[in-house]
Design an enzyme around this catalytic site. Structure first.
Site, PDB file in Angstrom:
ATOM      1  N   CYS A  34      47.255  22.432  77.627  1.00  0.00           N
ATOM      2  CA  CYS A  34      46.514  23.566  77.052  1.00  0.00           C
ATOM      3  C   CYS A  34      45.015  23.357  77.078  1.00  0.00           C
ATOM      4  O   CYS A  34      44.533  22.259  76.796  1.00  0.00           O
ATOM      5  CB  CYS A  34      46.885  23.751  75.587  1.00  0.00           C
ATOM      6  SG  CYS A  34      48.607  24.033  75.313  1.00  0.00           S
TER       7      CYS A  34
ATOM      8  N   ARG B 113      51.025  36.332  78.294  1.00  0.00           N
ATOM      9  CA  ARG B 113      51.081  35.410  77.150  1.00  0.00           C
ATOM     10  C   ARG B 113      49.672  35.192  76.603  1.00  0.00           C
ATOM     11  O   ARG B 113      49.473  34.897  75.440  1.00  0.00           O
ATOM     12  CB  ARG B 113      51.689  34.084  77.606  1.00  0.00           C
ATOM     13  CG  ARG B 113      51.812  33.074  76.501  1.00  0.00           C
ATOM     14  CD  ARG B 113      52.559  31.823  76.921  1.00  0.00           C
ATOM     15  NE  ARG B 113      53.075  31.147  75.760  1.00  0.00           N
ATOM     16  CZ  ARG B 113      52.415  30.192  75.094  1.00  0.00           C
ATOM     17  NH1 ARG B 113      51.252  29.791  75.506  1.00  0.00           N
ATOM     18  NH2 ARG B 113      52.950  29.644  74.010  1.00  0.00           N
TER      19      ARG B 113
HETATM   20  P1  XMP Z   1      53.586  20.065  75.489  1.00  0.00           P
HETATM   21  O1  XMP Z   1      52.548  19.263  74.753  1.00  0.00           O
HETATM   22  O2  XMP Z   1      54.961  19.814  74.989  1.00  0.00           O
HETATM   23  O3  XMP Z   1      53.239  21.587  75.143  1.00  0.00           O
HETATM   24  O4  XMP Z   1      53.456  19.902  76.958  1.00  0.00           O
HETATM   25  C1  XMP Z   1      54.039  22.649  75.516  1.00  0.00           C
HETATM   26  C2  XMP Z   1      53.527  23.919  74.868  1.00  0.00           C
HETATM   27  O5  XMP Z   1      52.218  24.235  75.319  1.00  0.00           O
HETATM   28  C3  XMP Z   1      52.009  25.645  75.253  1.00  0.00           C
HETATM   29  N1  XMP Z   1      51.515  26.074  76.555  1.00  0.00           N
HETATM   30  C4  XMP Z   1      50.211  26.338  76.800  1.00  0.00           C
HETATM   31  N2  XMP Z   1      49.156  26.406  75.973  1.00  0.00           N
HETATM   32  N3  XMP Z   1      47.773  26.933  77.818  1.00  0.00           N
HETATM   33  C5  XMP Z   1      47.922  26.732  76.487  1.00  0.00           C
HETATM   34  O6  XMP Z   1      46.929  26.812  75.747  1.00  0.00           O
HETATM   35  C6  XMP Z   1      48.801  26.894  78.712  1.00  0.00           C
HETATM   36  O7  XMP Z   1      48.619  27.073  79.914  1.00  0.00           O
HETATM   37  C7  XMP Z   1      50.087  26.593  78.169  1.00  0.00           C
HETATM   38  N4  XMP Z   1      51.313  26.501  78.726  1.00  0.00           N
HETATM   39  C8  XMP Z   1      52.160  26.187  77.712  1.00  0.00           C
HETATM   40  C9  XMP Z   1      53.337  26.276  74.924  1.00  0.00           C
HETATM   41  O8  XMP Z   1      53.305  26.611  73.561  1.00  0.00           O
HETATM   42  C10 XMP Z   1      54.317  25.159  75.231  1.00  0.00           C
HETATM   43  O9  XMP Z   1      55.522  25.264  74.509  1.00  0.00           O
END
Ligand code: XMP
Length: 490
Positions: free
Chosen positions: A309, A405
């Site tokens: 993120c 999203r």
């Molecule tokens: P982890 O730390 O488990 O996080 O890899 C997964 C969660 O990250 C969120 N997610 C995103 N958040 N930009 C964001 O700000 C993105 O591109 C993105 N893709 C996923 C989402 O909540 C996921 O479950």
């Protein structure tokens, strides 16, 4: 000694998991007495608190079947057409034995794949589920290598293939393999092959820790969740997903406290009163309150905490994940709404912290990406076997449709809120998740909590105490002072 959670989290700091540490409490029970069973949402019970994130490099059919077989659940991503998403759900439900095939699949018009296992199967669609047209052994393929031939002309006939019903369990499959003296069976549902299981696959699965109890719906099939957005067209998508048997819907938004989401929650609760809806993402009590009032059955917590993120950097909004989970959980608990701690999980200690701070489950992306069950093929980067893992807000993913999203679909200029990367091969979730759960149980034992509700009560009553770790304390809590080491957890 130590600080009560209510006091610690009211000091105006945004803490994440690594910033805080729990004090150990009192042990009067063995590790195996710890139960990790929990609620995903108001009406869905899981035997382990693990949820696979709705991301296109994490949750498709094999991840969904495997997570359900382990007692958790996966939320199938929506970065595809509604009918593709519905097919993923159907495919997941048909994988009663959650084995990722160790063989290759091609369509009749394809050439030989660059690499193959013991067999190459030719199916109508070039994948599964599909109609089986024939197969070649690895030595057949070796003989055809570098020859300009159509492999369909050299296929072996399917008459010799042993077909078994899709819902045979591992023991039944093993029985058939022995009885018929064959090397593989094709599992069939409604005239289509849904999986191919070899003798070697059965041996591998038998070597993993015992599975389950699995997450099974009233119809006896795996429970599978699905993500949707909040556009008008998502109502149509929802209809496809409900028909395919989606058991719970996650409204996938990085900032869930919006009129769009509130209207969608109301629409779903009115149209499908028996379908649980999880809202989010939220990080504050006020955001949570709004979605609870709209009627959510679960809340997803986290903004910018995920490994891929960049929301906090790009948009200047978000919250440290420990603070967000604690704050949202404390209000959600008053309304009986379970909380999913989403993002930022990179070890079992983070899971213990998220659950002890009030969450009922953790949602994981990077922790599960790179596993055998995650979509995509392995590749080598700097000598390491890796799989792609990308943020759904990365430009690459948004080009495929995930931009809503991040409410970017109507904007003329797309701004990335995530990155594309790769994670190391971790092997099968069927192996490393049971070991991770054992580690979480040991953490709960150290806290003196036999279950999630008991941990939540110990926290609420102020019996469980925490402290903030200084930078030096965090360094001390990790591996340090060694010239070299090998880190092997199980
Ligand atoms: P982890 O730390 O488990 O996080 O890899 C997964 C969660 O990250 C969120 N997610 C995103 N958040 N930009 C964001 O700000 C993105 O591109 C993105 N893709 C996923 C989402 O909540 C996921 O479950």
């Amino acid at each position: 000694d130590g600080t009560k959670a209510a006091e610690l989290f009211s000091r105006g700091y945004s803490f994440t998991y690594d910033d805080v540490i729990f004090h150990p409490h009192y042990i009067d029970f063995p590790t195996d007495a710890v139960s990790l069973s929990t609620q995903l949402s108001r009406n869905i019970r899981l035997s382990i608190p693990c949820v696979a994130s709705p991301m296109d490099t994490v949750s498709e059919a094999h991840m969904a079947a495997s997570m359900a077989a382990l007692g958790g659940i996966a939320i199938v991503h929506s970065n595809c057409t509604p009918s593709q998403q519905a097919s993923i759900i159907r495919a997941a439900k048909s994988l009663r034995v959650p084995i990722v095939p160790s063989v290759s699949f091609v369509s009749p018009t394809d050439g030989l794949p660059d690499s193959y296992g013991r067999y190459v199967f030719i199916t109508e669609s070039g994948g599964l589920p599909s109609k089986l047209l024939g197969y070649l052994s690895s030595s057949d393929c070796d003989n055809l290598r570098n020859k300009a031939v159509k492999i369909i002309d050299y296929k072996r006939d399917c008459k010799a293939v042993e077909y078994v019903p899709w819902n045979y369990d591992l023991g039944q499959i093993e029985g058939i393999l022995e009885e018929k003296k064959c090397d593989f069976v094709a599992l069939e549902r409604d005239g289509e092959v849904v999986n191919v299981v070899t003798k070697a696959d059965v041996e591998r699965l038998k070597g993993y820790p015992k599975l389950g109890p699995g997450t099974v719906g009233a119809d006896g099939e795996w429970m599978v969740g699905a993500a949707i957005g909040t556009r008008e067209s998502d109502k149509e998508r929802l209809e496809h997903l409900v028909k395919a048997g989606a058991n719970v819907i996650v409204l996938d938004s990085s900032q869930g406290n919006s009129i769009y989401q509130i209207e969608m929650i109301k629409f779903i609760k009115k149209t499908y009163p028996h379908l649980d809806v999880i809202g989010g993402n939220v990080v504050t009590m006020a955001q949570a309150q709004n979605l609870i009032q709209a009627g959510v059955d679960g809340l997803r917590v986290g903004m910018g905490s995920g490994s891929i993120c960049t929301t906090q950097e790009v948009c200047a909004v978000g919250r440290g994940q420990a603070t967000a989970v604690y704050k949202v959980s404390s209000i959600a608990a008053q309304h009986g709404v379970p909380v999913i701690a989403d993002g930022g999980i990179s070890n079992s200690g983070h899971i213990v912290k998220a659950l002890a701070l009030g969450a009922s489950t953790v949602m994981m992306g990077s922790f599960l990406a790179g596993s055998t069950e995650a979509p995509g093929a392995y590749e080598y980067k700097n000598g390491q076997r890796v799989k792609k893992y990308r943020g759904m807000g990365s430009l690459e993913a948004m080009t495929k449709g995930s931009d809503q999203r991040y409410l970017g679909d109507t904007a003329k200029l797309k701004i990335a809120q995530g990155v594309v990367g790769a994670v190391a091969d971790k092997g099968s979730v069927l192996k490393f998740i049971p070991y991770t759960m054992q580690a979480v149980k040991q953490g709960f034992q150290d806290l003196g909590a036999t279950s999630l509700p008991s941990a939540h009560e110990l926290l609420r009553s102020g019996t469980l105490r925490l402290e903030v770790r200084t930078g030096a304390a965090q360094a001390e809590g990790g591996i340090h002072g060694l010239v070299s080491y090998e880190k092997k957890s199980f």
